[in-house]
Scaffold this motif. Structure first.
Motif, PDB file in Angstrom:
ATOM      1  N   SER A  69       0.949  -1.152  -0.042  1.00  0.00           N
ATOM      2  CA  SER A  69      -0.025   0.042   0.012  1.00  0.00           C
ATOM      3  C   SER A  69       1.035   1.189   0.035  1.00  0.00           C
ATOM      4  O   SER A  69       0.538   2.257  -0.760  1.00  0.00           O
ATOM      5  N   GLU A  70       1.959   1.250   0.702  1.00  0.00           N
ATOM      6  CA  GLU A  70       2.890   2.446   0.896  1.00  0.00           C
ATOM      7  C   GLU A  70       3.499   2.644  -0.523  1.00  0.00           C
ATOM      8  O   GLU A  70       4.054   3.570  -0.817  1.00  0.00           O
ATOM      9  N   CYS A  71       3.696   1.673  -1.330  1.00  0.00           N
ATOM     10  CA  CYS A  71       4.312   1.643  -2.574  1.00  0.00           C
ATOM     11  C   CYS A  71       3.394   2.120  -3.788  1.00  0.00           C
ATOM     12  O   CYS A  71       3.804   1.726  -4.857  1.00  0.00           O
ATOM     13  N   GLN A  72       2.065   2.060  -3.449  1.00  0.00           N
ATOM     14  CA  GLN A  72       1.077   2.064  -4.322  1.00  0.00           C
ATOM     15  C   GLN A  72       1.019   0.682  -5.370  1.00  0.00           C
ATOM     16  O   GLN A  72       0.616   0.634  -6.538  1.00  0.00           O
ATOM     17  N   ALA A  73       1.707  -0.300  -4.711  1.00  0.00           N
ATOM     18  CA  ALA A  73       1.997  -1.416  -5.658  1.00  0.00           C
ATOM     19  C   ALA A  73       0.622  -2.308  -5.929  1.00  0.00           C
ATOM     20  O   ALA A  73      -0.542  -2.250  -5.210  1.00  0.00           O
ATOM     21  N   SER A  74       0.545  -2.884  -7.227  1.00  0.00           N
ATOM     22  CA  SER A  74      -0.526  -3.923  -7.360  1.00  0.00           C
ATOM     23  C   SER A  74       0.288  -5.163  -7.792  1.00  0.00           C
ATOM     24  O   SER A  74       1.206  -5.291  -7.939  1.00  0.00           O
ATOM     25  N   TYR A  75      -0.760  -6.318  -8.103  1.00  0.00           N
ATOM     26  CA  TYR A  75      -0.241  -7.436  -8.483  1.00  0.00           C
ATOM     27  C   TYR A  75      -0.189  -7.568 -10.170  1.00  0.00           C
ATOM     28  O   TYR A  75      -0.703  -6.972 -10.706  1.00  0.00           O
ATOM     29  N   LYS A  76       0.890  -8.393 -10.345  1.00  0.00           N
ATOM     30  CA  LYS A  76       1.135  -8.579 -11.889  1.00  0.00           C
ATOM     31  C   LYS A  76       1.366 -10.131 -12.176  1.00  0.00           C
ATOM     32  O   LYS A  76       1.887 -10.783 -11.586  1.00  0.00           O
ATOM     33  N   THR A  77       0.302 -10.584 -12.902  1.00  0.00           N
ATOM     34  CA  THR A  77       0.228 -11.953 -13.344  1.00  0.00           C
ATOM     35  C   THR A  77       0.932 -12.355 -14.574  1.00  0.00           C
ATOM     36  O   THR A  77       1.339 -13.391 -14.810  1.00  0.00           O
ATOM     37  N   GLY A  78       1.153 -11.081 -15.403  1.00  0.00           N
ATOM     38  CA  GLY A  78       2.151 -11.419 -16.717  1.00  0.00           C
ATOM     39  C   GLY A  78       1.986 -10.198 -17.517  1.00  0.00           C
ATOM     40  O   GLY A  78       1.571  -9.083 -17.195  1.00  0.00           O
ATOM     41  N   ILE A  79       2.161 -10.370 -18.926  1.00  0.00           N
ATOM     42  CA  ILE A  79       2.122  -9.397 -19.768  1.00  0.00           C
ATOM     43  C   ILE A  79       1.524  -9.751 -20.952  1.00  0.00           C
ATOM     44  O   ILE A  79       1.692 -10.782 -21.662  1.00  0.00           O
ATOM     45  N   TYR A  80       0.545  -8.974 -21.898  1.00  0.00           N
ATOM     46  CA  TYR A  80       0.048  -8.782 -22.917  1.00  0.00           C
ATOM     47  C   TYR A  80       0.966  -8.242 -23.819  1.00  0.00           C
ATOM     48  O   TYR A  80       1.435  -6.984 -23.547  1.00  0.00           O
ATOM     49  N   PHE A  81       1.136  -9.043 -24.810  1.00  0.00           N
ATOM     50  CA  PHE A  81       1.808  -8.267 -26.037  1.00  0.00           C
ATOM     51  C   PHE A  81       0.694  -7.904 -26.974  1.00  0.00           C
ATOM     52  O   PHE A  81       0.404  -9.014 -27.745  1.00  0.00           O
ATOM     53  N   ASP A  82       0.771  -6.699 -27.566  1.00  0.00           N
ATOM     54  CA  ASP A  82      -0.302  -6.377 -28.305  1.00  0.00           C
ATOM     55  C   ASP A  82       0.366  -5.707 -29.807  1.00  0.00           C
ATOM     56  O   ASP A  82       1.351  -5.049 -29.636  1.00  0.00           O
ATOM     57  N   ASN A  83       0.067  -6.136 -30.957  1.00  0.00           N
ATOM     58  CA  ASN A  83       0.369  -5.419 -32.149  1.00  0.00           C
ATOM     59  C   ASN A  83       1.781  -5.935 -32.484  1.00  0.00           C
ATOM     60  O   ASN A  83       2.421  -5.249 -33.375  1.00  0.00           O
ATOM     61  N   TRP A  84       2.372  -6.956 -31.868  1.00  0.00           N
ATOM     62  CA  TRP A  84       3.926  -7.429 -32.095  1.00  0.00           C
ATOM     63  C   TRP A  84       3.695  -7.763 -33.498  1.00  0.00           C
ATOM     64  O   TRP A  84       4.662  -7.944 -34.142  1.00  0.00           O
ATOM     65  N   ASN A  85       2.781  -8.203 -34.001  1.00  0.00           N
ATOM     66  CA  ASN A  85       2.542  -8.793 -35.502  1.00  0.00           C
ATOM     67  C   ASN A  85       1.775  -8.085 -36.464  1.00  0.00           C
ATOM     68  O   ASN A  85       1.447  -8.465 -37.458  1.00  0.00           O
ATOM     69  N   GLY A  86       1.530  -6.789 -35.972  1.00  0.00           N
ATOM     70  CA  GLY A  86       0.552  -5.869 -36.609  1.00  0.00           C
ATOM     71  C   GLY A  86      -0.759  -5.657 -35.796  1.00  0.00           C
ATOM     72  O   GLY A  86      -0.925  -6.040 -34.538  1.00  0.00           O
ATOM     73  N   ASP A  87      -1.486  -4.702 -36.199  1.00  0.00           N
ATOM     74  CA  ASP A  87      -2.832  -4.449 -35.549  1.00  0.00           C
ATOM     75  C   ASP A  87      -3.780  -5.610 -35.148  1.00  0.00           C
ATOM     76  O   ASP A  87      -3.897  -6.348 -36.046  1.00  0.00           O
ATOM     77  N   LYS A  88      -4.050  -5.722 -34.116  1.00  0.00           N
ATOM     78  CA  LYS A  88      -4.928  -6.557 -33.173  1.00  0.00           C
ATOM     79  C   LYS A  88      -4.311  -7.884 -33.106  1.00  0.00           C
ATOM     80  O   LYS A  88      -5.099  -8.733 -32.503  1.00  0.00           O
ATOM     81  N   HIS A 380      11.725 -11.366 -29.503  1.00  0.00           N
ATOM     82  CA  HIS A 380      10.466 -10.593 -29.786  1.00  0.00           C
ATOM     83  C   HIS A 380      10.575  -9.821 -31.235  1.00  0.00           C
ATOM     84  O   HIS A 380       9.656  -9.826 -31.827  1.00  0.00           O
ATOM     85  N   TYR A 381      11.630  -9.471 -31.490  1.00  0.00           N
ATOM     86  CA  TYR A 381      11.817  -8.674 -32.618  1.00  0.00           C
ATOM     87  C   TYR A 381      12.135  -9.569 -33.741  1.00  0.00           C
ATOM     88  O   TYR A 381      11.639  -9.570 -34.961  1.00  0.00           O
ATOM     89  N   ALA A 382      12.818 -10.512 -33.416  1.00  0.00           N
ATOM     90  CA  ALA A 382      13.250 -11.432 -34.625  1.00  0.00           C
ATOM     91  C   ALA A 382      12.201 -12.224 -35.175  1.00  0.00           C
ATOM     92  O   ALA A 382      12.090 -12.602 -36.382  1.00  0.00           O
ATOM     93  N   THR A 383      11.067 -12.481 -33.938  1.00  0.00           N
ATOM     94  CA  THR A 383       9.869 -13.280 -34.639  1.00  0.00           C
ATOM     95  C   THR A 383       8.530 -12.470 -35.242  1.00  0.00           C
ATOM     96  O   THR A 383       7.736 -12.723 -35.612  1.00  0.00           O
ATOM     97  N   SER A 384       8.878 -10.916 -35.004  1.00  0.00           N
ATOM     98  CA  SER A 384       7.848 -10.024 -35.776  1.00  0.00           C
ATOM     99  C   SER A 384       7.650 -10.045 -37.047  1.00  0.00           C
ATOM    100  O   SER A 384       8.521 -10.312 -37.940  1.00  0.00           O
ATOM    101  N   LYS A 385       6.152 -10.205 -37.409  1.00  0.00           N
ATOM    102  CA  LYS A 385       5.915 -10.193 -38.687  1.00  0.00           C
ATOM    103  C   LYS A 385       5.763  -8.735 -39.335  1.00  0.00           C
ATOM    104  O   LYS A 385       5.329  -8.418 -40.616  1.00  0.00           O
ATOM    105  N   ARG A 386       6.071  -7.619 -38.532  1.00  0.00           N
ATOM    106  CA  ARG A 386       5.747  -6.501 -39.146  1.00  0.00           C
ATOM    107  C   ARG A 386       6.675  -5.748 -39.890  1.00  0.00           C
ATOM    108  O   ARG A 386       7.986  -6.157 -39.697  1.00  0.00           O
TER     109      ARG A 386
END
Length: 492
Positions: A69-88, A380-386
């Motif tokens: 609470s003192e550090c304004q902390a919240s929980y993190k379950t992981g990461i969404y990677f959006d648009n790394w292969n293009g829109d949507k 992440h960059y090597a596999t991107s289709k962008r």
């Protein structure tokens, strides 16, 4: 190495005070001093962690209600990677636990089938408990006992966490000197003393360099070479802007691809942190800020601009100096690994002080750790289709110039036994089997001309896995906001 009785940490910030807190807890006979310049600002834009911070705070003997609470902390379950292969395009990279042992195998089967020619494309989002919790915006804190422990990370205000760690350290005998070092006295490969602006000299048996990118001791004084990663990791700058709190409060980070890099969205208890990591060779700071404001719809909030030195020191420990944090290494915060490396470095320092490790072993272990993170981030960059901007074309080419990564990706695309290959060639990597499957499968990286026999997970097995995880989330977990309120009550 001779017995060390006194140690001085140059630099506060999260890294410096993490080190002080850990040593105050685990090296009771060691005199620890922190020199922290009031005129040098802290760098703290990557307000997310891996599960290593969970273990680190437990090693201090504190509860989440003591600090979150003192550090304004919240929980993190992981990461969404959006648009790394293009829109949507989107996939979720979860933190893993033993609770996923069976359901994850269903995903592995389908990911292997896909790279061998299956038309069925499945994502990791449905086969890991953390991903289900993220989708439902639930906290990864079970309200009733689970058969196995659940690993998770945090989002937090980096400035407030450093302040909390400072209070923790000072209460346990750490000495704090708020001053700037004007001169470093050294001889051969040893630091003799640090001269403060007042003329006072501070001398210790051993020193920790937590002075950030300045690396005053390990670089400026001892001249340990810096190994740049700029030829393969193109991003060298960031802009950060704070905005209103998200409602309902997510329990996940978002990493969203942009024209010249990627932006983050990190939910804290009182605000949302937005930032854009980019390459200054492709976009100016002003343009990057404008792109961030437009993409995240930020019409207010002051922007903080940062330059990044991406790479690592050739050696983390030299003479009587151990470098941690930004003074030791930095890789763009795509996988929130900075505090993990810092925490692991501090654990190795503790073992060094207890004369359980030598310099060579520590330098090798930290080099392997940082290079393993570098490889994974590059993937992440090597596999991107962008192919929509020059940046994405160049970022992909730069990533593929790492021969070891190219070899890994080639084996994945071949359709061969990837598990056996990982076991043989990546045993020391910080990223294990589920991480590689979630990244490569989530990015749908494959050779579309590959046609091999494959085994597909039966539909009733897929359905059973999804039902099982959903029932777990309903039975054991509550909304993220409610879990944080409970922590606040416990802390009060």
């Amino acid at each position: 190495m001779k017995k060390i009785h006194s140690l001085t940490i140059l630099g506060g910030g999260t890294a410096g005070w993490m080190c002080a807190a850990y040593l105050a807890r685990h090296q009771l006979n060691l005199s620890v001093t922190v020199i922290e310049s009031p005129s040098i600002g802290r760098i703290g834009v990557g307000e997310g962690s891996t599960p290593h911070l969970q273990l680190f705070m437990q090693s201090l003997g504190v509860q989440e209600s003591d600090w979150m609470s003192e550090c304004q902390a919240s929980y993190k379950t992981g990461i969404y990677f959006d648009n790394w292969n293009g829109d949507k395009s989107s996939y979720f990279h979860p933190f893993f636990s033993e609770m996923d042992a069976k359901t994850a195998e269903v995903y592995f089967v389908n990911a292997n089938a896909r790279r061998r020619g299956s038309e069925y494309f499945d994502k990791p989002n449905h086969y890991f408990l953390a991903a289900v919790l993220a989708d439902k915006q639930q906290a990864p804190l079970p309200q009733s006992p689970l058969p196995r422990a659940l690993e998770y990370g945090y989002h937090f205000d980096a400035q407030k966490l450093a302040d909390w760690l400072r209070k923790f350290s000072l209460a346990r005998g750490v000495k704090h000197i708020p001053s700037t070092v004007s001169e470093v006295q050294h001889q051969a490969r040893e630091i003799i003393a640090l001269t403060l602006e007042s003329g006072e000299q501070v001398s210790s048996d051993f020193y920790v360099d937590a002075s950030g990118f300045n690396a005053l001791l390990i670089d400026k004084a001892l001249k340990v070479p810096f190994v740049s990663f700029s030829d393969q990791l193109l991003n060298d700058a960031a802009v950060a802007i704070a905005n209103d709190k998200k409602d309902p409060l997510p329990s996940s980070t978002s990493s969203i691809a942009m024209p010249c890099g990627w932006r983050w969205q990190i939910p804290l208890q009182g605000r949302t942190g937005h930032g854009y990591v980019y390459s200054s060779a492709y976009v100016t700071a002003e343009e990057a800020e404008a792109q961030l404001r437009q993409a995240a719809q930020l019409d207010k909030g002051q922007a903080k601009h940062l330059s990044m030195r991406v790479g690592m020191m050739a050696r983390s420990v030299e003479g009587n100096v151990f470098a941690i944090g930004l003074a030791q290494s930095f890789i763009e915060p795509l996988e929130a690994t900075a505090l993990m490396v810092t925490g692991h470095s501090i654990e190795l320092l503790n073992r060094l002080l207890s004369q359980q490790l030598d310099y060579e072993a520590i330098n090798q272990e930290l080099s392997d750790l940082v290079l393993g993170i570098k490889e994974y981030v590059l993937a992440h960059y090597a596999t991107s289709k962008r192919v929509d901007t020059p940046y994405w074309l160049d970022a992909k080419a730069a990533a593929l110039s790492l021969n070891e990564l190219d070899e890994l990706l080639t084996h994945w695309r071949s359709g061969g036994d990837f598990d056996a290959w990982l076991n043989q060639h990546r045993q020391q990597s910080p990223y294990i089997r589920p991480s590689w499957y979630c990244l490569l499968g989530g990015m749908d990286h494959r050779d579309s001309s590959c046609h091999m026999p494959f085994e597909q997970a039966p539909q009733h097995i897929e359905y059973a896995a999804k039902v099982y995880l959903n029932k777990l989330s309903e039975a054991h977990f509550i909304a993220h906001e409610n879990a944080l309120e409970q922590l606040h009550v416990c802390g009060a």
